[in-house]
Design a protein around this motif. Structure first.
Motif, PDB file in Angstrom:
ATOM      1  N   MET A   1       0.842  -1.190   0.000  1.00  0.00           N
ATOM      2  CA  MET A   1       0.000   0.000   0.000  1.00  0.00           C
ATOM      3  C   MET A   1       0.885   1.251   0.000  1.00  0.00           C
ATOM      4  O   MET A   1       1.922   1.293   0.644  1.00  0.00           O
ATOM      5  CB  MET A   1      -0.892   0.014   1.236  1.00  0.00           C
ATOM      6  CG  MET A   1      -1.938   1.121   1.218  1.00  0.00           C
ATOM      7  SD  MET A   1      -3.075   0.975   2.614  1.00  0.00           S
ATOM      8  CE  MET A   1      -2.070   1.655   3.923  1.00  0.00           C
ATOM      9  N   ASN A   2       0.495   2.267  -0.766  1.00  0.00           N
ATOM     10  CA  ASN A   2       1.248   3.502  -0.819  1.00  0.00           C
ATOM     11  C   ASN A   2       1.133   4.260   0.493  1.00  0.00           C
ATOM     12  O   ASN A   2       0.111   4.222   1.158  1.00  0.00           O
ATOM     13  CB  ASN A   2       0.772   4.376  -1.975  1.00  0.00           C
ATOM     14  CG  ASN A   2       1.174   3.804  -3.313  1.00  0.00           C
ATOM     15  OD1 ASN A   2       2.199   3.140  -3.416  1.00  0.00           O
ATOM     16  ND2 ASN A   2       0.365   4.040  -4.315  1.00  0.00           N
ATOM     17  N   LYS A   3       2.164   5.012   0.813  1.00  0.00           N
ATOM     18  CA  LYS A   3       2.225   5.698   2.097  1.00  0.00           C
ATOM     19  C   LYS A   3       1.412   6.985   2.145  1.00  0.00           C
ATOM     20  O   LYS A   3       1.163   7.504   3.215  1.00  0.00           O
ATOM     21  CB  LYS A   3       3.687   6.010   2.440  1.00  0.00           C
ATOM     22  CG  LYS A   3       4.496   4.781   2.853  1.00  0.00           C
ATOM     23  CD  LYS A   3       4.152   4.357   4.251  1.00  0.00           C
ATOM     24  CE  LYS A   3       5.001   3.182   4.696  1.00  0.00           C
ATOM     25  NZ  LYS A   3       4.751   2.783   6.061  1.00  0.00           N
ATOM     26  N   ILE A   4       1.013   7.554   0.989  1.00  0.00           N
ATOM     27  CA  ILE A   4       0.353   8.852   1.041  1.00  0.00           C
ATOM     28  C   ILE A   4      -1.041   8.806   0.431  1.00  0.00           C
ATOM     29  O   ILE A   4      -1.520   9.761  -0.148  1.00  0.00           O
ATOM     30  CB  ILE A   4       1.201   9.947   0.372  1.00  0.00           C
ATOM     31  CG1 ILE A   4       1.443   9.637  -1.111  1.00  0.00           C
ATOM     32  CG2 ILE A   4       2.497  10.150   1.074  1.00  0.00           C
ATOM     33  CD1 ILE A   4       2.106  10.789  -1.840  1.00  0.00           C
ATOM     34  N   ASN A   5      -1.703   7.675   0.577  1.00  0.00           N
ATOM     35  CA  ASN A   5      -3.021   7.532  -0.026  1.00  0.00           C
ATOM     36  C   ASN A   5      -4.182   7.718   0.943  1.00  0.00           C
ATOM     37  O   ASN A   5      -5.315   7.805   0.528  1.00  0.00           O
ATOM     38  CB  ASN A   5      -3.157   6.162  -0.694  1.00  0.00           C
ATOM     39  CG  ASN A   5      -2.498   6.159  -2.056  1.00  0.00           C
ATOM     40  OD1 ASN A   5      -2.086   7.193  -2.552  1.00  0.00           O
ATOM     41  ND2 ASN A   5      -2.402   4.997  -2.643  1.00  0.00           N
ATOM     42  N   GLN A 117       5.047   3.070  -2.654  1.00  0.00           N
ATOM     43  CA  GLN A 117       5.634   1.732  -2.691  1.00  0.00           C
ATOM     44  C   GLN A 117       5.720   1.233  -4.130  1.00  0.00           C
ATOM     45  O   GLN A 117       6.731   0.689  -4.551  1.00  0.00           O
ATOM     46  CB  GLN A 117       4.810   0.764  -1.846  1.00  0.00           C
ATOM     47  CG  GLN A 117       5.441  -0.615  -1.728  1.00  0.00           C
ATOM     48  CD  GLN A 117       4.687  -1.501  -0.746  1.00  0.00           C
ATOM     49  OE1 GLN A 117       3.549  -1.222  -0.381  1.00  0.00           O
ATOM     50  NE2 GLN A 117       5.314  -2.569  -0.310  1.00  0.00           N
ATOM     51  N   ASP A 118       4.647   1.435  -4.901  1.00  0.00           N
ATOM     52  CA  ASP A 118       4.655   1.162  -6.335  1.00  0.00           C
ATOM     53  C   ASP A 118       4.638   2.513  -7.038  1.00  0.00           C
ATOM     54  O   ASP A 118       3.588   3.153  -7.146  1.00  0.00           O
ATOM     55  CB  ASP A 118       3.449   0.314  -6.736  1.00  0.00           C
ATOM     56  CG  ASP A 118       3.389   0.040  -8.230  1.00  0.00           C
ATOM     57  OD1 ASP A 118       4.342   0.427  -8.949  1.00  0.00           O
ATOM     58  OD2 ASP A 118       2.396  -0.547  -8.679  1.00  0.00           O
ATOM     59  N   ARG A 170      18.088   3.794 -11.001  1.00  0.00           N
ATOM     60  CA  ARG A 170      18.049   3.006 -12.240  1.00  0.00           C
ATOM     61  C   ARG A 170      16.638   2.492 -12.534  1.00  0.00           C
ATOM     62  O   ARG A 170      16.221   2.413 -13.689  1.00  0.00           O
ATOM     63  CB  ARG A 170      19.040   1.836 -12.120  1.00  0.00           C
ATOM     64  CG  ARG A 170      19.024   0.835 -13.272  1.00  0.00           C
ATOM     65  CD  ARG A 170      19.135   1.458 -14.643  1.00  0.00           C
ATOM     66  NE  ARG A 170      20.290   2.323 -14.800  1.00  0.00           N
ATOM     67  CZ  ARG A 170      20.505   3.070 -15.886  1.00  0.00           C
ATOM     68  NH1 ARG A 170      19.629   3.048 -16.882  1.00  0.00           N
ATOM     69  NH2 ARG A 170      21.567   3.831 -15.968  1.00  0.00           N
ATOM     70  N   ASP A 171      15.860   2.169 -11.494  1.00  0.00           N
ATOM     71  CA  ASP A 171      14.481   1.706 -11.695  1.00  0.00           C
ATOM     72  C   ASP A 171      13.612   2.807 -12.300  1.00  0.00           C
ATOM     73  O   ASP A 171      12.789   2.553 -13.181  1.00  0.00           O
ATOM     74  CB  ASP A 171      13.870   1.227 -10.373  1.00  0.00           C
ATOM     75  CG  ASP A 171      14.510  -0.050  -9.868  1.00  0.00           C
ATOM     76  OD1 ASP A 171      15.107  -0.788 -10.687  1.00  0.00           O
ATOM     77  OD2 ASP A 171      14.419  -0.325  -8.655  1.00  0.00           O
TER      78      ASP A 171
END
Length: 202
Positions: A1-5, A117-118, A170-171
């Protein structure tokens, strides 16, 4: 899960900007270096419109304005950020990136992508609203200087900073290039602790 959602995390951003009125000495040095490199990268580019995603207290809006871009807007989810930038005379909106439907020559984001996170969905939205360029200012979590800074922040400013996922530079580069945005500039900032990345739409 994203941290700022979640709503609570949006409130964290507002608290964060309220606490950022006194930037540290190291922060000022990093900011000046970022601004210098951004000006260098964009100096010869044809840019009429720009948007700063997560404009914060307006430091990047200041930089883009000095370059001479004719139309600049900012978006943020923090009322403190919106109020601060509005008082500086900038056009800013309380808006999430996924709800932004404009198209801009330059889409700029400083240090937001690492809070997901993604990060790929966020990156896709940046590219979606770009006519020409996406400019990222990013922490290089592999650098020794950043590891030291994060260690010191954890000691002296524990709980004040919003979590950053340690994505690889690099990602970011690989994903943007896979999506047909070519890397055309890659500048180091503050002992290679931060990167300024400019991608151009193919």
């Amino acid at each position: 899960m994203n941290k700022i959602n979640s709503q609570s995390d949006y409130e964290l951003w507002d608290t964060h900007w309220k606490n950022e009125n006194s930037i540290t000495l190291v922060g000022k040095v990093i900011l000046r270096e970022k601004q210098k490199k951004i000006k260098k990268i964009l100096k010869q580019k044809s840019i009429s419109t720009a948007i700063d995603i997560g404009c914060g207290l307006g430091y990047s809006l200041d930089t883009l304005s000095k370059i001479g871009i004719s139309k600049i807007i900012g978006i943020d989810i923090s009322n403190t950020a919106i109020d601060t930038c509005t008082k500086k005379g900038y056009t800013v909106f309380n808006r999430k990136l996924e709800n932004e439907n404009g198209n801009y020559d330059l889409v700029f984001s400083d240090g937001l992508i690492e809070h997901f996170q993604d990060f790929t969905l966020y990156a896709q939205h940046l590219m979606r609203i770009s006519n020409k360029y996406v400019l990222l200012a990013q922490t290089d979590h592999d650098s020794i200087i950043v590891k030291i800074l994060l260690f010191l922040e954890n000691i002296f400013r524990k709980g004040e900073n919003i979590y950053e996922y340690p994505h690889k530079i690099r990602d970011f580069i690989n994903f943007f290039q896979k999506e047909k945005f070519k890397l055309v500039a890659n500048e180091n900032v503050f002992f290679k602790g931060f990167k300024i990345l400019l991608f151009e739409k193919n």
